[in-house]
Scaffold this active site. Structure first.
Site, mmCIF file in Angstrom:
data_model
loop_
_atom_site.group_PDB
_atom_site.id
_atom_site.type_symbol
_atom_site.label_atom_id
_atom_site.label_comp_id
_atom_site.label_asym_id
_atom_site.label_seq_id
_atom_site.Cartn_x
_atom_site.Cartn_y
_atom_site.Cartn_z
ATOM 1 C CG ASP A 119 -10.242 3.787 7.211
ATOM 2 O OD1 ASP A 119 -11.443 4.141 7.239
ATOM 3 O OD2 ASP A 119 -9.861 2.723 6.693
ATOM 4 C CD GLU A 177 -11.213 -0.410 13.566
ATOM 5 O OE1 GLU A 177 -11.826 -1.228 12.853
ATOM 6 O OE2 GLU A 177 -10.168 0.131 13.226
ATOM 7 C CG HIS A 236 -11.528 -0.630 9.284
ATOM 8 N ND1 HIS A 236 -10.974 -1.361 10.304
ATOM 9 C CD2 HIS A 236 -10.861 -1.010 8.166
ATOM 10 C CE1 HIS A 236 -10.023 -2.150 9.820
ATOM 11 N NE2 HIS A 236 -9.940 -1.945 8.525
ATOM 12 C CG LEU A 237 -15.399 3.844 5.277
ATOM 13 C CD1 LEU A 237 -15.952 5.164 4.736
ATOM 14 C CD2 LEU A 237 -16.443 2.742 5.089
ATOM 15 N N GLY A 238 -11.091 1.703 4.361
ATOM 16 C CA GLY A 238 -9.978 1.550 3.418
ATOM 17 C C GLY A 238 -10.248 0.539 2.315
ATOM 18 C CB ALA A 239 -10.833 -3.009 2.349
ATOM 19 C CB ILE A 288 -0.967 -0.021 1.208
ATOM 20 C CG1 ILE A 288 -1.902 -1.238 1.098
ATOM 21 C CG2 ILE A 288 -1.779 1.259 1.288
ATOM 22 C CD1 ILE A 288 -2.767 -1.500 2.309
ATOM 23 N NE ARG A 321 -5.509 -4.262 11.042
ATOM 24 C CZ ARG A 321 -6.144 -4.175 9.872
ATOM 25 N NH1 ARG A 321 -6.428 -3.003 9.348
ATOM 26 N NH2 ARG A 321 -6.529 -5.265 9.227
ATOM 27 C CB CYS A 326 -5.478 4.228 5.692
ATOM 28 S SG CYS A 326 -6.421 5.716 5.418
#
Ligand SMILES: NC(=O)c1ccc[n+]([C@@H]2O[C@H](COP(=O)([O-])OP(=O)(O)OC[C@H]3O[C@@H](n4cnc5c(N)ncnc54)[C@H](O)[C@@H]3O)[C@@H](O)[C@H]2O)c1
Ligand SMILES: O=C(O)[C@H](O)COP(=O)(O)O
Length: 526
Positions: free
Chosen positions: A254, A259, A278-281, A150, A230, A228
């Site tokens: 993110d 969570e 947590h929208l990274g993926a 990434i 952990r 983005c």
């Protein structure tokens, strides 16, 4: 028909693949107690980051053969517990790389131009142009922490936007960084120089709270940080404080220590903070990629075929595996050992197969050595399947040599790692009962079994030195389980290898190196 439980939302394409070979139940939002209760009837479990697969759940899953993580991070799965139970854990190492990288870039631009707050302001009926004067990223310095899949994509795109790139990654070669147009620097310098900092490493004991109050204090007042990767890599309390005080200009997160994010000072911050859940993926493309990648692997394993991205089980054919199994453990242990002696950036690994090993199929042993070597950087993400590719991407050159002459053992393995901090080597062999012996370190003959916590010194062979080290360890309440010394000539250079019952407390290594006669000291954790 086998049964598969899907406990987080995954793309339908994955369900369709699984349905070819299994009955599929999709049950999301289960509590851990509910999961423990129903898991005994399932052969496979497919998850994303929403399900925490604990040892309790794994132990209750008496039929489980595979756990599939439709994404990268398996930190929500107790992988050692699964391994002990012989359950394959698979993931999709690359399916959401682009999505996560693009989210980090979106965060960087949004932070610079206050896009989320400006949007809310217009939607609430205002027309405020003064409050949202932003900054350009062009010609600014981006500090990439973690130059893996990434981080590399972020670097490539940022370069195209005219940004200057610096990077900190203790496990990446300068050549790899150069290829990406990044100047490899120490973290301290990155924190002080960067206008934008983006984090792309795994969460490990070393990276937990890597960005704490002290690190934040080193950053420029105009600096903005993006996580983005952990939750927990940034100390959230310290970050909220730094943002509130204007110590840094902004942060976009993110991922969070817990969570879903609960009560948090971060929520009260203004336009200088952007928080996404947590929208990274979460792109259509990434969700299709990861669903296919992982569903296919679950299907294959249920059909008795190997998985291509197993994080805990070797992807080598069973007969070769059977023959090499004892030596695989030896190779992995030696890889871990030499990697830690060599320090961060290894550029060359020489794997020398000696005695009966010289005639064997060597590739699995090379892979196992690399897996051990890379495990410090990549943890559970490196496996027998990806170790070679990961090494290549990190610029580690691998040489394989053979010497059929039988020395003290029927077969032995010699690993030499050369890196930015010098060269180190270790040799190991197996005893008749399969126990591992380290027989040589940096060309000094010794004979020690590996243990979890080890201390290794290079020193001058002189009276009193060993006693001083023993007393020093004693004063730090560290218990010595066993000790060995090796030397080539009397009163010349020598080595000492100690197996310890406890990990070395912080600071003691520096004390050890101050003892007269000690040239170098290293800790190794296996
Ligand atoms: N937000 C999301 O939805 C989302 C999506 C995908 C991945 N991720 C996370 O992004 C992170 C990066 O994923 P990736 O696929 O690029 O992983 P990767 O394994 O390809 O790269 C990680 C890099 O971090 C480096 N590294 C290890 N320890 C380090 C340290 N102490 N300091 C600096 N660098 C260190 C490694 O050398 C490696 O180059 C992971 O934490 C992953 O879980 C998040
Ligand atoms: O590790 C990952 O792949 C990301 O954190 C994505 O998590 P998700 O699948 O829950 O969106």
């Amino acid at each position: 028909m086998p049964k598969v439980l899907v406990s987080d939302p995954i793309d339908q394409v994955g369900i369709d693949i699984l349905s070819q070979v299994a009955t599929v139940d999709v049950k999301t939002n289960l509590t851990p107690e509910q999961l423990v209760q129903i898991i005994p009837e399932y052969d496979a479990l497919m998850i994303r980051s929403g399900s925490r697969v604990t040892k309790e759940i794994i132990d209750a899953g008496t039929q489980l053969k595979i756990i599939g993580r439709a994404g990268v991070g398996v930190d929500n799965v107790d992988v050692p517990a699964a391994t002990r139970r012989g359950i394959v854990v698979v993931n999709s190492p690359e399916g959401n790389t682009i999505a996560a990288a693009e989210h980090a870039l979106a965060m960087m631009l949004s932070l610079s131009r206050y896009v989320p707050d400006a949007n809310s302001s217009v939607k609430s009926g205002q027309w405020d142009r003064k409050s949202y004067v932003g900054a350009e990223v062009y010609k600014k310095t981006l500090g990439v922490v973690g130059l893996g899949k990434i981080g590399s994509h972020v670097a490539n795109v940022a370069k195209a936007m005219g940004m200057k790139l610096i990077a900190y990654d203790p496990f990446i070669s300068t050549e790899r960084a150069d290829q990406l147009g990044c100047r490899l620097v120490e973290l301290d310098l990155l924190l002080r120089e960067a206008d934008y900092i983006t984090l792309h490493m795994p969460k490990t004991p070393e990276t937990t709270h890597l960005i704490d109050a002290e690190a934040l204090a080193k950053m420029k007042p105009n600096a903005r940080i993006i996580n983005c990767a952990r939750g927990g890599i940034i100390d959230e309390v310290a970050l909220a404080e730094a943002l509130k005080n204007g110590q840094i200009a902004g942060a976009a997160l993110d991922v969070y220590e817990t969570e879903p994010l609960g009560e948090s000072a971060l929520r009260a911050l203004g336009k200088q903070a952007i928080l996404t859940p947590h929208l990274g993926a979460s792109t259509a493309e990434a969700q299709v990629n990861v669903a296919i990648d992982v569903a296919e692997q679950i299907r294959d394993v249920l059909l008795g075929l190997p998985a291509r991205s197993a994080v805990n089980i070797p992807g080598i054919s069973p007969d070769v595996m059977e023959e090499l199994r004892p030596y695989m453990q030896l190779a992995e242990t030696l890889g871990k050992f030499v990697g830690q002696l060599a320090g961060g950036r290894v550029e060359l690994l020489n794997v020398k197969l000696q005695g009966e090993l010289a005639t064997n199929k060597s590739q699995p042993l090379v892979v196992a050595s690399l897996k051990g070597l890379l495990s410090q950087a990549l943890r559970e993400r490196v496996n027998y399947v990806n170790a070679g590719i990961e090494a290549k991407e990190r610029g580690i050159r691998v040489i394989e040599t053979r010497d059929a002459a039988v020395k003290d053992y029927a077969g032995s393995l010699h690993l030499e790692a050369k890196g930015s901090l010098g060269a180190h080597s270790v040799t190991g062999a197996l005893l008749g009962d399969g126990e591992i012996r380290i027989t040589d370190i940096d060309e000094f003959p010794i004979n020690v079994p590996p243990s979890q916590h080890m201390l290794f010194t290079l020193h001058r062979d002189m009276p009193g030195l060993i006693g001083k080290i023993g007393s020093l360890l004693g004063s730090f309440n560290v218990n010595i389980a066993s000790m060995q010394v090796g030397r080539k000539i009397v009163r010349g250079d020598a080595v000492m290898v100690l197996s310890l019952d406890d990990p070395l407390p912080d600071g003691i290594l520096t004390e050890i190196t101050k003892v007269p006669g000690i040239r170098d000291a290293y800790t190794v954790t296996l």
